[in-house]
Design a protein around this motif. Structure first.
Motif, PDB file in Angstrom:
ATOM      1  N   VAL A  29       2.781  -1.378   8.302  1.00  0.00           N
ATOM      2  CA  VAL A  29       2.974  -2.445   7.319  1.00  0.00           C
ATOM      3  C   VAL A  29       1.850  -2.448   6.298  1.00  0.00           C
ATOM      4  CG1 VAL A  29       3.121  -4.924   6.983  1.00  0.00           C
ATOM      5  CG2 VAL A  29       4.305  -3.871   8.901  1.00  0.00           C
ATOM      6  N   GLY A  30       0.628  -2.286   6.774  1.00  0.00           N
ATOM      7  CA  GLY A  30      -0.509  -2.261   5.865  1.00  0.00           C
ATOM      8  C   GLY A  30      -0.458  -1.074   4.921  1.00  0.00           C
ATOM      9  N   MET A  31      -0.036   0.085   5.430  1.00  0.00           N
ATOM     10  CA  MET A  31       0.075   1.257   4.579  1.00  0.00           C
ATOM     11  C   MET A  31       1.062   1.019   3.449  1.00  0.00           C
ATOM     12  SD  MET A  31       0.036   4.259   7.476  1.00  0.00           S
ATOM     13  CE  MET A  31       0.510   5.530   6.312  1.00  0.00           C
ATOM     14  N   LEU A  32       2.208   0.409   3.759  1.00  0.00           N
ATOM     15  CA  LEU A  32       3.208   0.136   2.737  1.00  0.00           C
ATOM     16  C   LEU A  32       2.702  -0.885   1.726  1.00  0.00           C
ATOM     17  CD1 LEU A  32       6.438   0.018   4.916  1.00  0.00           C
ATOM     18  CD2 LEU A  32       5.689   1.846   3.412  1.00  0.00           C
ATOM     19  N   ALA A  33       1.953  -1.868   2.219  1.00  0.00           N
ATOM     20  CA  ALA A  33       1.443  -2.897   1.323  1.00  0.00           C
ATOM     21  C   ALA A  33       0.483  -2.314   0.300  1.00  0.00           C
ATOM     22  CB  ALA A  33       0.750  -3.994   2.124  1.00  0.00           C
ATOM     23  N   ILE A  34      -0.440  -1.477   0.767  1.00  0.00           N
ATOM     24  CA  ILE A  34      -1.404  -0.923  -0.162  1.00  0.00           C
ATOM     25  C   ILE A  34      -0.767   0.106  -1.079  1.00  0.00           C
ATOM     26  CG2 ILE A  34      -2.236   0.949   1.314  1.00  0.00           C
ATOM     27  CD1 ILE A  34      -4.294  -1.290  -1.062  1.00  0.00           C
ATOM     28  N   GLY A 115      -4.424  -3.546   3.222  1.00  0.00           N
ATOM     29  CA  GLY A 115      -4.897  -2.502   4.119  1.00  0.00           C
ATOM     30  C   GLY A 115      -4.489  -1.138   3.614  1.00  0.00           C
ATOM     31  N   ALA A 116      -5.288  -0.130   3.907  1.00  0.00           N
ATOM     32  CA  ALA A 116      -5.002   1.227   3.438  1.00  0.00           C
ATOM     33  C   ALA A 116      -5.294   2.244   4.520  1.00  0.00           C
ATOM     34  CB  ALA A 116      -5.822   1.538   2.194  1.00  0.00           C
TER      35      ALA A 116
END
Length: 281
Positions: A29-34, A115-116
């Protein structure tokens, strides 16, 4: 590039020993957000780095000698960008330069933009005015992209600092506002122009760094040009087994990235980096 034994920047925040827990453990989820933020050095390069170690939650480690060497290198390059832009931005744009922070991390990290993951590449977050970098990206540039060399790595840092310059001038905020009002195709074009301008600003840094510090050695510009080619959207898509689709480009083709990098280097002038005007906007 002559960098050893030179002044390093005090604007480095080293989180590499914190492990995934200190970074926040962002997950999918964090990867998609960043990824949605759109400030990365290149497009999603995760197809090229499958299997890259992202660290385990709660895990920390001491820094190796290699880690320490990378830290010193990044610190010197960041110091060079500070010394170049501190006079150039006021002289050419009438704006005071504010130093960004550079965060070194391993695997995953939390920023004001979300997040990345290291697999997504270096990025700049305007929310906290920080550049985020996992130096494992440099190893990947050398081993998987054919774009190694210290000046190639310096170009990566200078490009992200170029986004910081755009943030200070207001360009970054305006382009993000425009993109939010556009369809995907037009928004991608604005993104490309934004990235190419950051490449041009990296070229300005290289020219002034050479004039001020004499840091560039034979072959350094060729290293930067290879790096600019390697992170072209068309090259990345081809290497990922996809047919390049220009309308989907968000950072520019290899030829465009090389052209604007050299335009900045040859001119040393921010006025020559107006990619938007060049595109008729």
């Amino acid at each position: 590039m002559q960098w050893r034994g030179r002044r390093g920047s005090g604007n480095i925040e080293d989180r590499r020993g914190m492990g995934a827990a200190g970074a926040g453990g962002v997950g999918v989820v964090g990867m998609l957000a960043i990824l949605a933020v759109g400030y990365f050095f290149g497009i999603d390069i995760s197809p090229l780095v499958q299997g890259m170690d992202q660290g385990q939650p709660g895990q920390s480690r001491p820094l190796t000698e290699e880690d320490q060497q990378w830290g010193e290198f990044v610190s010197v390059v960041l110091a060079d960008t500070e010394e170049v832009w501190a006079p150039v931005l006021p002289e050419q744009a009438g704006i005071a330069y504010v130093d960004p922070k550079l965060v070194l991390f391993s695997g995953v990290v939390q920023s004001a933009c979300g997040g990345a993951s290291a697999a997504m590449g270096p990025f700049y977050c305007p929310g906290d005015q920080r550049v985020y970098l996992d130096t494992d990206f440099f190893d990947m540039m050398a081993s998987r992209m054919g774009a190694g060399g210290d000046f190639a790595y310096a170009y990566v840092i200078a490009h992200e600092v170029g986004h910081h310059v755009q943030n200070l001038t207001g360009t970054l905020g305006e382009t993000n506002r425009l993109r939010s009002q556009m369809g995907e195709r037009d928004a991608n074009q604005i993104s490309v122009l934004t990235e190419l301008q950051a490449d041009c600003y990296a070229g300005i840094w290289a020219r002034h760094a050479q004039q001020r510090f004499g840091a560039i050695e034979a072959g350094d510009l060729e290293e930067a040009m290879r790096a600019a080619q390697a992170v072209g959207d068309d090259v990345i898509q081809s290497n990922a087994g996809r047919t390049p689709v220009p309308d989907s480009f968000t950072h520019g083709s290899a030829a465009q990235r090389q052209e604007w990098l050299m335009r900045g280097f040859n001119s040393g002038d921010m006025a020559q980096c107006d990619t938007f005007k060049a595109a008729g906007l």
